[in-house]
Motif scaffolding. Sequence first.
Motif, PDB file in Angstrom:
ATOM      1  N   MET A 215       0.800  -1.227   0.000  1.00 26.18           N
ATOM      2  CA  MET A 215       0.000   0.000   0.000  1.00 26.18           C
ATOM      3  C   MET A 215       0.832   1.277   0.000  1.00 26.18           C
ATOM      4  SD  MET A 215      -3.022  -1.278  -0.110  1.00 26.18           S
ATOM      5  CE  MET A 215      -4.041   0.187   0.134  1.00 26.18           C
ATOM      6  N   ALA A 216       2.036   1.239   0.566  1.00 25.70           N
ATOM      7  CA  ALA A 216       2.866   2.445   0.634  1.00 25.70           C
ATOM      8  C   ALA A 216       4.334   2.044   0.624  1.00 25.70           C
ATOM      9  CB  ALA A 216       2.552   3.246   1.896  1.00 25.70           C
ATOM     10  N   ASP A 217       5.134   2.796  -0.139  1.00 24.88           N
ATOM     11  CA  ASP A 217       6.574   2.582  -0.160  1.00 24.88           C
ATOM     12  C   ASP A 217       7.268   3.926   0.007  1.00 24.88           C
ATOM     13  OD1 ASP A 217       6.233   3.820  -2.597  1.00 24.88           O
ATOM     14  OD2 ASP A 217       6.996   2.157  -3.815  1.00 24.88           O
ATOM     15  N   GLY A 218       8.567   3.965  -0.281  1.00 28.81           N
ATOM     16  CA  GLY A 218       9.313   5.207  -0.164  1.00 28.81           C
ATOM     17  C   GLY A 218       9.600   5.608   1.272  1.00 28.81           C
ATOM     18  N   LEU A 219       9.529   4.665   2.200  1.00 31.97           N
ATOM     19  CA  LEU A 219       9.792   4.913   3.617  1.00 31.97           C
ATOM     20  C   LEU A 219      11.079   4.204   4.014  1.00 31.97           C
ATOM     21  CD1 LEU A 219       6.121   4.126   4.566  1.00 31.97           C
ATOM     22  CD2 LEU A 219       7.159   6.361   4.984  1.00 31.97           C
ATOM     23  N   GLY A 220      11.891   4.858   4.832  1.00 31.22           N
ATOM     24  CA  GLY A 220      13.139   4.236   5.261  1.00 31.22           C
ATOM     25  C   GLY A 220      12.902   3.091   6.226  1.00 31.22           C
ATOM     26  N   HIS A 221      12.158   3.376   7.296  1.00 27.56           N
ATOM     27  CA  HIS A 221      11.815   2.384   8.313  1.00 27.56           C
ATOM     28  C   HIS A 221      10.359   2.610   8.735  1.00 27.56           C
ATOM     29  CE1 HIS A 221      16.175   1.990   8.486  1.00 27.56           C
ATOM     30  NE2 HIS A 221      16.038   0.901   9.238  1.00 27.56           N
ATOM     31  N   PRO A 222       9.397   2.136   7.935  1.00 29.35           N
ATOM     32  CA  PRO A 222       8.000   2.295   8.332  1.00 29.35           C
ATOM     33  C   PRO A 222       7.754   1.563   9.645  1.00 29.35           C
ATOM     34  CG  PRO A 222       8.201   0.717   6.530  1.00 29.35           C
ATOM     35  CD  PRO A 222       9.552   1.340   6.702  1.00 29.35           C
ATOM     36  N   ASN A 223       7.106   2.228  10.595  1.00 29.22           N
ATOM     37  CA  ASN A 223       7.045   1.682  11.949  1.00 29.22           C
ATOM     38  C   ASN A 223       5.611   1.657  12.477  1.00 29.22           C
ATOM     39  OD1 ASN A 223       7.467   1.261  14.802  1.00 29.22           O
ATOM     40  ND2 ASN A 223       9.590   1.869  14.524  1.00 29.22           N
ATOM     41  N   GLY A 224       5.177   2.710  13.183  1.00 27.63           N
ATOM     42  CA  GLY A 224       3.828   2.728  13.735  1.00 27.63           C
ATOM     43  C   GLY A 224       2.784   3.029  12.671  1.00 27.63           C
ATOM     44  N   ILE A 225       1.549   2.541  12.908  1.00 28.37           N
ATOM     45  CA  ILE A 225       0.460   2.780  11.964  1.00 28.37           C
ATOM     46  C   ILE A 225      -0.851   2.867  12.723  1.00 28.37           C
ATOM     47  CG2 ILE A 225       0.246   0.296  11.495  1.00 28.37           C
ATOM     48  CD1 ILE A 225      -0.631   1.056   8.617  1.00 28.37           C
ATOM     49  N   CYS A 226      -1.704   3.807  12.328  1.00 29.75           N
ATOM     50  CA  CYS A 226      -3.048   3.889  12.897  1.00 29.75           C
ATOM     51  C   CYS A 226      -3.963   4.624  11.925  1.00 29.75           C
ATOM     52  CB  CYS A 226      -3.060   4.565  14.262  1.00 29.75           C
ATOM     53  SG  CYS A 226      -2.943   6.367  14.249  1.00 29.75           S
ATOM     54  N   PHE A 227      -5.269   4.469  12.139  1.00 26.05           N
ATOM     55  CA  PHE A 227      -6.285   5.192  11.387  1.00 26.05           C
ATOM     56  C   PHE A 227      -6.788   6.379  12.183  1.00 26.05           C
ATOM     57  CE2 PHE A 227      -6.926   0.982   9.358  1.00 26.05           C
ATOM     58  CZ  PHE A 227      -6.918   1.361   8.028  1.00 26.05           C
ATOM     59  N   SER A 228      -7.259   7.402  11.469  1.00 20.69           N
ATOM     60  CA  SER A 228      -8.072   8.441  12.096  1.00 20.69           C
ATOM     61  C   SER A 228      -9.391   7.809  12.528  1.00 20.69           C
ATOM     62  CB  SER A 228      -8.321   9.584  11.112  1.00 20.69           C
ATOM     63  OG  SER A 228      -9.064   9.109   9.993  1.00 20.69           O
ATOM     64  N   PRO A 229     -10.156   8.457  13.401  1.00 20.34           N
ATOM     65  CA  PRO A 229     -11.397   7.828  13.884  1.00 20.34           C
ATOM     66  C   PRO A 229     -12.363   7.426  12.787  1.00 20.34           C
ATOM     67  CG  PRO A 229     -10.849   9.731  15.226  1.00 20.34           C
ATOM     68  CD  PRO A 229      -9.889   9.737  14.077  1.00 20.34           C
ATOM     69  N   ASP A 230     -12.460   8.218  11.716  1.00 22.94           N
ATOM     70  CA  ASP A 230     -13.370   7.868  10.621  1.00 22.94           C
ATOM     71  C   ASP A 230     -12.706   6.983   9.568  1.00 22.94           C
ATOM     72  OD1 ASP A 230     -11.678   9.663   9.365  1.00 22.94           O
ATOM     73  OD2 ASP A 230     -13.215  11.205   9.048  1.00 22.94           O
ATOM     74  N   GLU A 231     -11.432   6.662   9.771  1.00 19.46           N
ATOM     75  CA  GLU A 231     -10.641   5.824   8.874  1.00 19.46           C
ATOM     76  C   GLU A 231     -10.519   6.411   7.471  1.00 19.46           C
ATOM     77  OE1 GLU A 231     -11.537   1.633   9.082  1.00 19.46           O
ATOM     78  OE2 GLU A 231     -11.266   1.584  11.253  1.00 19.46           O
ATOM     79  N   ASN A 232     -10.622   7.720   7.373  1.00 16.18           N
ATOM     80  CA  ASN A 232     -10.353   8.403   6.103  1.00 16.18           C
ATOM     81  C   ASN A 232      -8.877   8.743   5.935  1.00 16.18           C
ATOM     82  OD1 ASN A 232     -12.991   8.407   5.089  1.00 16.18           O
ATOM     83  ND2 ASN A 232     -13.521  10.266   6.229  1.00 16.18           N
ATOM     84  N   VAL A 233      -8.119   8.641   7.025  1.00 13.12           N
ATOM     85  CA  VAL A 233      -6.690   8.972   7.002  1.00 13.12           C
ATOM     86  C   VAL A 233      -5.926   7.844   7.690  1.00 13.12           C
ATOM     87  CG1 VAL A 233      -4.910  10.600   7.764  1.00 13.12           C
ATOM     88  CG2 VAL A 233      -7.161  11.454   7.059  1.00 13.12           C
ATOM     89  N   VAL A 234      -4.776   7.477   7.116  1.00 11.81           N
ATOM     90  CA  VAL A 234      -3.833   6.562   7.750  1.00 11.81           C
ATOM     91  C   VAL A 234      -2.592   7.358   8.135  1.00 11.81           C
ATOM     92  CG1 VAL A 234      -2.268   4.613   7.380  1.00 11.81           C
ATOM     93  CG2 VAL A 234      -4.616   4.477   6.575  1.00 11.81           C
ATOM     94  N   TYR A 235      -2.154   7.175   9.380  1.00 15.47           N
ATOM     95  CA  TYR A 235      -0.908   7.773   9.853  1.00 15.47           C
ATOM     96  C   TYR A 235       0.158   6.683   9.945  1.00 15.47           C
ATOM     97  CZ  TYR A 235      -3.901  11.676  11.247  1.00 15.47           C
ATOM     98  OH  TYR A 235      -4.795  12.712  11.243  1.00 15.47           O
ATOM     99  N   ILE A 236       1.327   6.956   9.375  1.00 14.83           N
ATOM    100  CA  ILE A 236       2.436   6.003   9.384  1.00 14.83           C
ATOM    101  C   ILE A 236       3.685   6.736   9.851  1.00 14.83           C
ATOM    102  CG2 ILE A 236       3.894   4.486   7.991  1.00 14.83           C
ATOM    103  CD1 ILE A 236       1.460   4.248   6.053  1.00 14.83           C
ATOM    104  N   THR A 237       4.406   6.158  10.801  1.00 14.44           N
ATOM    105  CA  THR A 237       5.638   6.781  11.257  1.00 14.44           C
ATOM    106  C   THR A 237       6.824   6.190  10.491  1.00 14.44           C
ATOM    107  OG1 THR A 237       6.215   5.233  13.061  1.00 14.44           O
ATOM    108  CG2 THR A 237       4.599   6.943  13.550  1.00 14.44           C
ATOM    109  N   ASP A 238       7.769   7.047  10.159  1.00 19.52           N
ATOM    110  CA  ASP A 238       9.023   6.618   9.543  1.00 19.52           C
ATOM    111  C   ASP A 238      10.132   6.915  10.539  1.00 19.52           C
ATOM    112  OD1 ASP A 238      11.218   5.988   8.031  1.00 19.52           O
ATOM    113  OD2 ASP A 238      10.635   7.171   6.277  1.00 19.52           O
TER     114      ASP A 238
END
Length: 356
Positions: A215-238
């Motif tokens: 689903m997503a690339d271009g990240l050095g070390h993709p780590n944490g992941i969560c959705f916004s409450p309505d699941e319209n947004v995904v947050y990913i930590t690098d």
Amino acid sequence: MAASFVAHDPAFADIVGANPTIDLLVEFDEYPFAHEAGVFFENADNTDSLYITSNRFLRPGTEDEQIVRISHVTLARHGSDARTAATTVHTEMTAVSEAVPTGNGGVNFSYSFAEGAAPEDAVLFCAQGSRAQPSGLYAMQVAAPNKVELVLSDFFGRPFNSVNDVVVATSQKAGPGSIWFTDPPYGYEQGYRDRPMLPSQVYRYDPVRKSMRAMADGLGHPNGICFSPDENVVYITDTDWLHGSGETDDARASTIYAYDVISVSGEPFLANRRLFAMADNGIPDGIKCDLHGNVYSGCGDGVHVWSPGGVLLGRIKVEGGAANFCFGRDGEMFLLNETRLWRAQLGSVKGALLGI
């Protein structure tokens, strides 16, 4: 001071409330038992459960065998309100700790452990794997005997690197029941996994259709992941700032990215990647939202809190930082601080994952 609340914006007061507190629940110095996961279950008998994974440590009696153990923390409430109830805490290592090889992140899950059986409460753990056991997603039965089953270990035959964190979608747009997870190369860098056969990516697995997508690339070390409450947004930590060797590089990402969940041909995609926030201290590791869309992440000096618009509202500071954390009920937050487990009592906030 071992712990404190630091405001950067007046809105932080609405989150922590008028009289926030933080207490040390468990201290255990034999190994860093409180590192990742943080999976909370609210039980009807006022005895709640918290499952956490340790940091890596050497198996006693060996010189180079790195292991992770799972702890089950039981919180016996003496009163119906978590804000005022006295709590008796019991901690034990589960009997199946090493059936999840080098466990890391985790999430509440419903899983059938036998064909035709009804789904039951489970923890879906990320296993970073070892030389002998695959990295992937493992389901652990919450009830005794804590059976463990491997759910997924490869991308069409190519083994995962070191699966790190996971979240399960509930919305129609993201795909109800689909599993979204990150896969950085930390295991190889830390010497217990073979050279990666996949890029550092984020994946989505549909357990009903048995379909798998990057689903997503271009990240050095993709780590944490969560959705916004309505699941319209995904947050990913690098967390590319910190490599598995322990080396840090201030010129690399210590960053939270936001992606919009969009639908194309009836399937979810991630679009409009944007820099949401950068951690000024350490790395943004575990990440979660509350029901108002505020974003929380474990960082080098504790848990940082941002508004949905990316403004740093404040931080809950603990000496040594917090790789991960989770919400309990009635404004509780549990902070994983390696050899210490803290409980913060905030205002009326509720975690978006459980909504309690």
